[in-house]
Design an enzyme around this catalytic site. Structure first.
Site, mmCIF file in Angstrom:
data_model
loop_
_atom_site.group_PDB
_atom_site.id
_atom_site.type_symbol
_atom_site.label_atom_id
_atom_site.label_comp_id
_atom_site.label_asym_id
_atom_site.label_seq_id
_atom_site.Cartn_x
_atom_site.Cartn_y
_atom_site.Cartn_z
ATOM 1 N N ASP A 1 -6.335 -3.140 7.439
ATOM 2 C CA ASP A 1 -7.230 -2.662 7.245
ATOM 3 C C ASP A 1 -7.394 -4.409 6.032
ATOM 4 O O ASP A 1 -7.814 -4.719 5.728
ATOM 5 C CB ASP A 1 -6.687 -1.971 5.675
ATOM 6 C CG ASP A 1 -7.546 -1.217 4.725
ATOM 7 O OD1 ASP A 1 -8.675 -1.890 5.111
ATOM 8 O OD2 ASP A 1 -7.237 -1.113 3.092
ATOM 9 N N LEU B 1 -6.230 -2.326 -5.680
ATOM 10 C CA LEU B 1 -6.127 -3.171 -4.093
ATOM 11 C C LEU B 1 -7.123 -3.112 -3.222
ATOM 12 O O LEU B 1 -8.194 -2.188 -3.116
ATOM 13 C CB LEU B 1 -4.709 -2.284 -3.223
ATOM 14 C CG LEU B 1 -3.775 -2.439 -3.488
ATOM 15 C CD1 LEU B 1 -2.675 -1.823 -3.074
ATOM 16 C CD2 LEU B 1 -3.078 -4.185 -3.261
ATOM 17 N N HIS C 1 0.834 -1.269 -0.240
ATOM 18 C CA HIS C 1 0.251 -0.214 -0.277
ATOM 19 C C HIS C 1 0.587 1.148 -0.228
ATOM 20 O O HIS C 1 -0.081 2.038 -0.642
ATOM 21 C CB HIS C 1 -0.802 0.008 0.809
ATOM 22 C CG HIS C 1 -2.124 -0.703 0.756
ATOM 23 N ND1 HIS C 1 -1.806 -2.694 1.425
ATOM 24 C CD2 HIS C 1 -3.521 -0.131 0.635
ATOM 25 C CE1 HIS C 1 -3.363 -2.888 1.119
ATOM 26 N NE2 HIS C 1 -4.198 -1.735 1.010
#
Length: 386
Positions: free
Chosen positions: A277, A310, A253
């Site tokens: 997450d 993503l 990320h």
């Protein structure tokens, strides 16, 4: 076991300082004291932790799922319990099950499940994080654009009532679909408002911080970036001392170089804290799952939609701590603070979570010196052993 325990033999980090040759004394689920081994009480049951590190339990403020359960697909008490159990295996002792943008009906069901989880005192359940639907379509990420919409009076009323009943509620909003007045109303009700999935500029983001927004959701991702003439939301997060910022430390990320720049550039007292997450595959061998009717693929440490976007992360909190320690070179104690003390500060629960001080909840993790998992404890009770 009696109501009083003493954890012996470990090197203890209380969230502020290290204690060598000391004993953690736990009574009725809370930290009684950290005392020299010579002063350990004789009327407490001993737990031998010789050669291990004892650190505060991890607090994860963005957890979409785990153990095969995803809150969007299973907005129930059992779903929340499954998620909490899965993450306890990786040192997380308190978390916010997170609902991604969905229908009004699913959000209401998730709120009702959260209230049930609080009533049932589910181990590890802290509250809820509602990530959407009041976001920006321009920065939607993996959120379904057909479900993104402006906040209305009914939305506001439901979230205010939830915060008052639940105690811990985080809501991610974008200024494109939530007004400053709505943000102020949420904050006045005790909601922790986070800015995320937004394309607004620096000045607008700063104005929402002045309205009460306290943090930023997954720094760098799904937000306007730092430019030399327009600092964007990233710039606002780093330059505004009242704002904290969550960080997904999986190496996908955010590049490690950018992580380091952000950590060095963050103005305090707000801090950068770790979030996972995480999605439903954590703790399982799943190779795919579904979100809002769309397939999410798991491969090579990444979770993506079919187009490569993503979609959450495939990482646990202990692995996140290891990442910032090993890849960024942060001291172990600072890596641990990013997963415990700082998230507690964000939620306003530092009086009883995030540090191992007298009177705080006895939530802690026993690790090897190499940061390998040994056991997780919530309220002085062992909930997982490797």
């Amino acid at each position: 076991m009696t109501a009083k325990k003493k954890i012996t033999g470990a090197r203890i980090f209380d969230g502020i300082d290290w204690h060598d040759g000391a004993v953690l004394v736990v009574e009725a689920g809370r930290v009684k004291a950290i005392v020299p081994a010579s002063a350990a009480p004789t009327d407490a049951d001993a737990v031998d932790a010789h050669g291990l590190l004892l650190v505060p339990g991890f607090i994860d403020l963005q957890v979409n799922g785990g153990g095969g359960a995803l809150l969007n697909e299973q907005p129930t008490l059992d779903g929340i319990r499954q998620i909490c159990t899965a993450h306890a295996k990786f040192g997380t002792t308190a978390l916010l099950p997170t609902l991604i943008t969905d229908t009004r009906e699913v959000r209401t069901a998730a709120i009702e499940a959260g209230l049930e989880a609080k009533k049932a005192a589910v181990a590890g359940f802290l509250g809820l994080h509602l990530e959407g639907p009041h976001l920006s379509i321009a920065r939607k990420g993996a959120h379904d654009p057909s479900l993104i919409r402006p906040m209305d009076d009914a939305d506001l009323a439901e979230m205010v009532a939830c915060a008052r009943a639940l105690g811990c509620l985080m809501v991610t909003v974008a200024p494109e679909n939530a007004t400053r007045e709505q943000v102020r109303a949420l904050c006045d009700a005790g909601v922790v408002v986070s800015l995320g999935h937004t394309d607004v500029g620096y000045d607008t983001a700063c104005s929402y911080a002045r309205a009460g927004a306290r943090t930023v959701t997954h720094l760098f991702n799904a937000m306007s970036g730092l430019g030399h003439r327009e600092p964007g939301v990233v710039g606002a997060a780093l330059a505004t001392g009242t704002l904290h910022a969550g960080l997904i430390a999986d190496g996908f990320h955010v590049d490690p170089a950018s992580m380091g720049i952000a950590l060095r550039g963050k103005k305090g007292p707000g801090q950068i804290f770790l979030v996972t997450d995480a999605m439903s595959p954590i703790g399982t061998e799943m190779t795919s799952f579904h979100l809002n009717g769309r397939q999410i693929l798991r491969q090579g440490g990444r979770l993506t939609l079919a187009d490569g976007t993503l979609a959450g992360a495939d990482i646990d909190m202990l692995s996140s701590v290891r990442f910032v320690h090993e890849k960024l070179g942060l001291p172990i104690e600072e890596a641990v603070r990013m997963a415990s003390a700082y998230p507690a500060d964000v939620m306003g629960i530092a009086s009883h979570k995030g540090r191992l001080l007298p009177g705080t909840d006895a939530d802690f993790v026993l690790l090897t010196p190499e940061l390998g998992m040994r056991s997780t404890w919530i309220a002085g009770e062992q909930v997982f052993s490797a």
